[in-house]
Design an enzyme around this catalytic site. Structure first.
Site, PDB file in Angstrom:
ATOM      1  N   ASP A  29      34.051  80.324 -23.914  1.00 41.75           N
ATOM      2  CA  ASP A  29      32.769  79.643 -24.120  1.00 41.75           C
ATOM      3  C   ASP A  29      32.935  78.182 -23.712  1.00 41.75           C
ATOM      4  O   ASP A  29      33.912  77.531 -24.079  1.00 41.75           O
ATOM      5  CB  ASP A  29      32.355  79.753 -25.599  1.00 41.75           C
ATOM      6  CG  ASP A  29      30.903  79.352 -25.819  1.00 41.75           C
ATOM      7  OD1 ASP A  29      30.527  78.216 -25.431  1.00 41.75           O
ATOM      8  OD2 ASP A  29      30.140  80.150 -26.372  1.00 41.75           O
ATOM      9  N   ILE A  30      31.987  77.684 -22.937  1.00 40.14           N
ATOM     10  CA  ILE A  30      32.090  76.329 -22.390  1.00 40.14           C
ATOM     11  C   ILE A  30      31.817  75.252 -23.458  1.00 40.14           C
ATOM     12  O   ILE A  30      32.205  74.092 -23.290  1.00 40.14           O
ATOM     13  CB  ILE A  30      31.162  76.176 -21.151  1.00 40.14           C
ATOM     14  CG1 ILE A  30      31.695  75.131 -20.193  1.00 40.14           C
ATOM     15  CG2 ILE A  30      29.732  75.908 -21.537  1.00 40.14           C
ATOM     16  CD1 ILE A  30      32.976  75.477 -19.499  1.00 40.14           C
ATOM     17  N   HIS A  93      26.166  89.335 -25.600  1.00 46.37           N
ATOM     18  CA  HIS A  93      27.541  88.833 -25.696  1.00 46.37           C
ATOM     19  C   HIS A  93      28.019  88.827 -27.136  1.00 46.37           C
ATOM     20  O   HIS A  93      27.243  88.626 -28.056  1.00 46.37           O
ATOM     21  CB  HIS A  93      27.669  87.424 -25.094  1.00 46.37           C
ATOM     22  CG  HIS A  93      26.654  86.436 -25.586  1.00 46.37           C
ATOM     23  ND1 HIS A  93      25.365  86.405 -25.113  1.00 46.37           N
ATOM     24  CD2 HIS A  93      26.738  85.452 -26.503  1.00 46.37           C
ATOM     25  CE1 HIS A  93      24.700  85.435 -25.713  1.00 46.37           C
ATOM     26  NE2 HIS A  93      25.503  84.849 -26.578  1.00 46.37           N
ATOM     27  N   HIS A  95      30.609  86.800 -29.555  1.00 48.24           N
ATOM     28  CA  HIS A  95      31.469  85.615 -29.695  1.00 48.24           C
ATOM     29  C   HIS A  95      32.737  86.053 -30.427  1.00 48.24           C
ATOM     30  O   HIS A  95      32.655  86.649 -31.507  1.00 48.24           O
ATOM     31  CB  HIS A  95      30.789  84.553 -30.585  1.00 48.24           C
ATOM     32  CG  HIS A  95      29.568  83.919 -30.003  1.00 48.24           C
ATOM     33  ND1 HIS A  95      29.589  82.669 -29.418  1.00 48.24           N
ATOM     34  CD2 HIS A  95      28.285  84.332 -29.937  1.00 48.24           C
ATOM     35  CE1 HIS A  95      28.359  82.348 -29.020  1.00 48.24           C
ATOM     36  NE2 HIS A  95      27.549  83.337 -29.327  1.00 48.24           N
TER      37      HIS A  95
HETATM   38  P1  5GP Z   1      24.007  82.404 -28.054  1.00 50.29           P
HETATM   39  O1  5GP Z   1      23.088  82.971 -26.990  1.00 50.29           O
HETATM   40  O2  5GP Z   1      24.900  83.466 -28.646  1.00 50.29           O
HETATM   41  O3  5GP Z   1      23.272  81.609 -29.088  1.00 50.29           O
HETATM   42  O4  5GP Z   1      24.963  81.361 -27.345  1.00 50.29           O
HETATM   43  C1  5GP Z   1      25.329  81.442 -25.998  1.00 50.29           C
HETATM   44  C2  5GP Z   1      26.711  80.866 -25.816  1.00 50.29           C
HETATM   45  O5  5GP Z   1      26.970  80.835 -24.424  1.00 50.29           O
HETATM   46  C3  5GP Z   1      26.880  79.422 -26.332  1.00 50.29           C
HETATM   47  O6  5GP Z   1      27.976  79.382 -27.223  1.00 50.29           O
HETATM   48  C4  5GP Z   1      27.115  78.610 -25.075  1.00 50.29           C
HETATM   49  O7  5GP Z   1      28.048  77.572 -25.256  1.00 50.29           O
HETATM   50  C5  5GP Z   1      27.632  79.642 -24.086  1.00 50.29           C
HETATM   51  N1  5GP Z   1      27.290  79.315 -22.708  1.00 50.29           N
HETATM   52  C6  5GP Z   1      26.059  79.012 -22.245  1.00 50.29           C
HETATM   53  N2  5GP Z   1      26.099  78.775 -20.922  1.00 50.29           N
HETATM   54  C7  5GP Z   1      27.393  78.947 -20.550  1.00 50.29           C
HETATM   55  C8  5GP Z   1      28.069  78.842 -19.284  1.00 50.29           C
HETATM   56  O8  5GP Z   1      27.496  78.545 -18.233  1.00 50.29           O
HETATM   57  N3  5GP Z   1      29.401  79.093 -19.280  1.00 50.29           N
HETATM   58  C9  5GP Z   1      30.087  79.459 -20.414  1.00 50.29           C
HETATM   59  N4  5GP Z   1      31.397  79.684 -20.296  1.00 50.29           N
HETATM   60  N5  5GP Z   1      29.477  79.554 -21.622  1.00 50.29           N
HETATM   61  C10 5GP Z   1      28.152  79.304 -21.681  1.00 50.29           C
END
Ligand code: 5GP
Length: 130
Positions: A29-30, A93, A95
């Site tokens: 995660d970035i 996804h 985590h």
């Molecule tokens: P959620 O959709 O579960 O709330 O969070 C999405 C997750 O994807 C976040 O933790 C965010 O940091 C990660 N994320 C979003 N865009 C990118 C990206 O371009 N690259 C990576 N490696 N992680 C990402």
């Protein structure tokens, strides 16, 4: 249009890759909550994880288990927590978060700012255990 995660799978957007097979992909995660915070995704573009077939949902967790075992070995932690939120990126996804206490799982916690070198070293350490 392809999701940002599909673009990561095909290498159009760079990522710190941990593992992949024919159906799933894992990368750092970035905006990590902690070092080693990893995302596991299906290559199939599905927004909501519970829209996956039973077979694919089960297989995704088996793939995530192998990634979690590698994270556990590479990153000092009590265990690897798993959570599904999915409100930000419309591509299913899981985590995987190395944790030492319950509050380490809080997605609203401040995120770490890591350098490219730190991300690279973490990804290499996890990959070496995979
Ligand atoms: P959620 O959709 O579960 O709330 O969070 C999405 C997750 O994807 C976040 O933790 C965010 O940091 C990660 N994320 C979003 N865009 C990118 C990206 O371009 N690259 C990576 N490696 N992680 C990402």
């Amino acid at each position: 249009m392809a999701t940002i995660f599909s673009r990561i799978v095909v290498g159009e957007i760079p990522s710190y890759k941990i593992a992949e097979d024919d159906k799933f992909f894992a990368f750092l995660d970035i905006n990590p909550l902690v070092k080693g915070h990893t995302l596991v995704i299906p290559k199939q573009e599905v927004d909501y994880i519970f829209d996956l077939s039973d077979e694919d949902l089960a297989a995704m967790h088996v793939f995530a288990k192998k990634v979690a075992r590698a994270i556990e070995k590479a990153i000092p932690c009590k265990r690897v927590g798993a959570s599904v939120i999915g409100l930000e990126v419309p591509h299913a996804h899981i985590h995987l978060i190395p944790i030492n206490r319950e509050s380490d799982m809080l997605i609203s916690n401040p995120k770490l700012k890591l350098s490219q070198e730190e991300f690279t070293a973490i990804a290499e350490a996890i990959r070496a255990q995979y």
